[in-house]
Design a protein around this motif. Structure first.
Motif, PDB file in Angstrom:
ATOM      1  N   PRO A   1       0.811  -1.223   0.000  1.00 38.80           N
ATOM      2  CA  PRO A   1       0.000   0.000   0.000  1.00 38.80           C
ATOM      3  C   PRO A   1       0.845   1.275   0.000  1.00 38.80           C
ATOM      4  O   PRO A   1       0.504   2.251  -0.680  1.00 38.80           O
ATOM      5  CB  PRO A   1      -0.827  -0.135   1.287  1.00 38.80           C
ATOM      6  N   ALA A   2       1.953   1.269   0.741  1.00 38.14           N
ATOM      7  CA  ALA A   2       2.817   2.456   0.779  1.00 38.14           C
ATOM      8  C   ALA A   2       3.461   2.715  -0.576  1.00 38.14           C
ATOM      9  O   ALA A   2       3.599   3.873  -0.994  1.00 38.14           O
ATOM     10  CB  ALA A   2       3.900   2.277   1.842  1.00 38.14           C
ATOM     11  N   GLN A   3       3.833   1.651  -1.289  1.00 36.61           N
ATOM     12  CA  GLN A   3       4.461   1.795  -2.597  1.00 36.61           C
ATOM     13  C   GLN A   3       3.446   2.160  -3.674  1.00 36.61           C
ATOM     14  O   GLN A   3       3.768   2.838  -4.651  1.00 36.61           O
ATOM     15  CB  GLN A   3       5.185   0.500  -2.968  1.00 36.61           C
ATOM     16  N   ALA A   4       2.218   1.714  -3.498  1.00 36.57           N
ATOM     17  CA  ALA A   4       1.189   1.920  -4.514  1.00 36.57           C
ATOM     18  C   ALA A   4       0.564   3.304  -4.458  1.00 36.57           C
ATOM     19  O   ALA A   4      -0.130   3.707  -5.402  1.00 36.57           O
ATOM     20  CB  ALA A   4       0.092   0.860  -4.366  1.00 36.57           C
ATOM     21  N   ARG A   5       0.796   4.041  -3.372  1.00 31.64           N
ATOM     22  CA  ARG A   5       0.160   5.353  -3.224  1.00 31.64           C
ATOM     23  C   ARG A   5       0.391   6.243  -4.439  1.00 31.64           C
ATOM     24  O   ARG A   5      -0.520   6.897  -4.943  1.00 31.64           O
ATOM     25  CB  ARG A   5       0.705   6.049  -1.972  1.00 31.64           C
TER      26      ARG A   5
END
Length: 542
Positions: free
Chosen positions: A432-436
Motif C-alpha cells: 500500500p505504501a508503494q502503490a500510493r
C-alpha cells in the motif's frame, strides 16, 4: 631593577595566555549555542555578531569572494547528513569547517522554477515563473520593474561574476562560457556574467561564481555501463547494489536497486568534484577569502521525489563555509533555498532590496515557522500542488484531485525506474505504501506527521485527532498565497501552453517514439483540461 623588563615580559605573556584561554572557552560556548539554540534566540544574536564584521561595501578589496556550488537532482545523501553507505570526505570537511543546515528546502522541485527563485530571492509563484521553462520568445516573462537578479547586483557592485562548469572553474584562466542558468524570465546575459575566468579579474576585485554540477543527472534515464566505468576510473570502485536498504516506498526491483546504487555514486562523484574545486581555491590563495555555498537545486529524480512536494523532492543539502560564517555548526531551523539571495548580499556588504521575499541566513531575522513550496506544469504535464511544512507536519493541497499522481510525462516515463514501478503496479505486487503514487486520483488535502511518518505515507487529513494541525497549516498556506500573490491560481493560458509544447517542444526531441509519446501526452492534457479541470474548491477558513 635590571630584571624588570624580563618580569614585564613574563607578566604580559601570562596575561596573553589567560586571554587566549578565555577566548577559546567563549568560542566553544558560542559554537554549542549555535548548534542547539533556535535562530530566534542566542543563535540569532551570535550570527548577527558574526555579520557585524561584514566588510564595508565601499572597500571592494576586503569583501569576501562568493562561490555557489549548485548541484542537479541531489538529496542530502551525504555522510555528514547520516548517509552510512558511502563516504563524502570533502563535503564532510566543508560542513565541519562551516554550517550545515539540517532542514533546508527548495521552493520548487524542478530545475527551472528552483533556479528562477534562487537568483531572485522571491517565490517563483510570485514572479509568474512557476511553470517549468515557461518563458519563450512568443510569450516572454519579465521581472517586475526595479527587480533584478543577484549575480547582476553583485556585478554592478564591483564583483567579477562567472557562471561556470566544473571544468571551466578549474582552468588556470582564459575565456569561459556561461553554464546552466535555466531562468524562466528574460534577463541580460552579457550584462550579468563575465566571460573571462575569475583568476584574471583586476587586482583587489572580489568574485562571485556559480558552479554547476550534474549531480544525480550523471546516471541518466536508465542504469548503464558508461557511468559506472567513469566512477571506477575516478574513484576506484562503484557502490555495491547490496550495500544499502531501499526506502520502503520502493519495491525490491533489480533495476531500481541498480539505479539507486548509481545515484549514490553520483553523490560520491560530486564530493570528488567539490574536493577538486576547493583545492583550486586553495592553490590560488583564495579559499580563506571565499564563502563557499553547497546546495542541491532539488531532490533526487525518482518516482516520488523530483516533481513532487514530498520531502524527497524538496529537502536539499545546504552547507556554507567561509569568513564570517560560524565553524562546526549545525542549524536545525527551517530555511528555504531562496534565503541564499539576501545572504549573498549581506555577506558582500550590500543592502537587501525591499522586494525580496527571502531572509538572510545569518542575522537576527528570526526563525521560520513554515517552509512553502509549489509545483505547477512540468514539461507537457499540467499540475498544481502547494505545500507548507512546519518542523513536524507537512500539508499539501492538490488542485487536480481527479488526476493520477503519476500523470503522463515523457521525461519521467522514459526512466527505467518508473517503468519498473508500473510493471509492479500492473502485477498487483506493490505494498500500500508503494502503490500510493500510482493511484488514479488524489485527495484534495494531505497531512503528514513527519516525526512518525518520514516517508509521508499515512494521510491524516481526515483524522479528527489532527484537525487542529490541519487547520493551522491550511491557514498558513492560504495566508502565504495571499501575501505573496500566488500567480498559479488560474491555469496557464492554452495559447502559452501550446507555444511551449508545440513550437519549442523542449522535451519532445529524440526518436520518433519519444516525440509521439510527448505529442500524445499533450493531447491528453488538452482533453483533461475539460474532463478533469482544476479544482476550484477552497477549504473553509478556521
Amino acid at each position: 631593577m635590571r630584571h624588570l623588563p624580563g618580569i614585564r615580559s613574563r607578566f604580559v605573556e601570562v596575561w596573553i595566555r589567560r586571554l587566549a584561554c578565555v577566548l577559546a572557552v567563549a568560542s566553544l560556548l558560542l559554537t554549542l549555542a549555535l548548534t542547539t539554540a533556535p535562530v530566534g534566540g542566542l543563535a540569532a544574536e551570535a550570527l548577527e555578531a558574526s555579520n557585524a564584521a561584514t566588510p564595508d561595501p565601499a572597500s571592494p578589496g576586503t569583501r569576501p569572494n562568493l562561490v555557489w556550488i549548485v548541484v542537479d537532482d541531489l538529496s542530502p545523501d551525504l555522510a555528514c547528513y547520516g548517509q552510512r553507505t558511502i563516504a563524502t570526505p570533502n563535503l564532510d570537511r566543508l560542513a565541519a569547517e562551516g554550517v550545515r543546515f539540517e532542514a533546508a528546502f527548495t521552493t520548487g522541485p524542478i530545475c527551472s522554477i528552483s533556479r528562477s527563485a534562487l537568483v531572485t530571492g522571491c517565490y517563483q509563484t510570485h514572479l509568474g515563473c512557476q511553470n517549468h521553462r515557461s518563458g519563450n520568445a512568443r510569450h516572454p516573462i519579465t521581472l517586475p520593474e526595479g527587480m533584478t537578479i543577484v549575480p547582476r547586483m553583485l556585478r554592478e557592485a564591483g564583483y567579477h561574476v562567472n557562471n561556470l562548469s566544473i571544468d571551466d572553474f578549474l582552468k588556470p584562466g582564459g575565456a569561459v562560457g556561461v553554464a546552466k542558468t535555466d531562468y524562466n524570465f528574460s534577463w541580460d546575459r552579457a550584462g550579468t556574467y563575465d566571460t573571462r575566468h575569475w583568476a584574471e579579474r583586476p587586482a583587489g576585485t572580489p568574485f562571485f561564481a556559480q558552479v554547476q554540477l550534474h549531480g544525480g543527472k550523471h546516471r541518466g534515464e536508465r542504469p548503464g555501463t558508461q557511468w559506472p566505468a567513469k566512477v571506477r576510473s575516478a574513484l576506484g570502485s562503484t557502490t555495491p547494489t547490496n550495500a544499502f536498504e531501499l526506502p520502503p516506498i520502493l519495491p525490491e526491483d533489480p533495476v531500481i536497486r541498480e539505479d539507486w546504487a548509481q545515484y549514490l555514486d553520483t553523490v560520491r562523484y560530486t564530493d570528488h568534484e567539490v574536493g577538486r574545486l576547493l583545492d583550486r581555491l586553495r592553490q590560488a590563495g583564495e579559499l580563506e577569502r571565499t564563502v563557499v555555498v553547497f546546495l542541491g537545486d532539488h531532490g533526487i529524480s525518482h518516482v516520488r521525489h523530483k516533481q513532487f512536494l514530498y520531502d524527497g523532492g524538496l529537502r536539499i543539502p545546504l552547507i556554507i563555509r567561509g569568513p564570517g560564517v560560524p565553524r562546526g555548526t549545525v542549524r536545525r531551523d527551517l530555511v528555504e533555498h531562496i534565503d541564499l539571495a539576501p545572504t549573498a548580499l549581506r555577506l558582500a556588504g550590500l543592502p537587501i532590496p525591499h522586494w525580496m521575499q527571502a531572509r538572510p541566513l545569518f542575522g537576527a531575522a528570526g526563525s521560520r515557522e513554515f517552509a512553502f513550496a509549489a509545483r505547477d506544469r512540468a514539461d507537457e504535464t499540467v499540475d498544481r500542488i502547494r505545500s507548507v511544512r512546519s518542523r513536524r507536519f507537512k500539508y499539501l493541497r492538490n488542485y487536480y484531485p481527479s488526476r493520477p499522481y503519476r500523470q503522463p510525462n515523457r521525461y519521467m516515463d522514459d526512466k527505467a525506474i518508473v517503468q519498473a514501478l508500473r510493471r509492479w503496479h500492473a502485477a498487483g505486487a506493490l505494498t500500500p505504501a508503494q502503490a500510493r503514487v500510482m493511484a488514479g486520483s488524489r485527495p484534495r488535502e494531505e497531512l503528514y506527521d513527519l516525526e512518525a511518518d518520514p516517508f509521508e505515507v499515512t494521510n491524516l487529513a481526515d483524522d479528527p485527532r489532527w484537525t487542529a494541525e490541519l487547520r493551522r497549516h491550511r491557514a498558513a498556506l492560504a495566508a502565504w498565497q495571499e501575501r505573496t500573490g500566488d500567480r498559479g491560481r488560474d491555469p496557464e493560458p492554452e495559447a502559452v501552453y501550446l507555444s511551449y509544447v508545440r513550437d519549442d517542444r523542449p522535451e519532445g526531441g529524440g526518436s520518433a517514439q519519444r516525440r509521439g509519446t510527448f505529442e500524445a501526452n499533450v493531447d491528453r492534457m488538452l482533453r483533461w483540461s475539460v474532463e478533469r479541470p482544476m479544482d476550484r474548491w477552497e477549504p473553509e477558513r478556521p
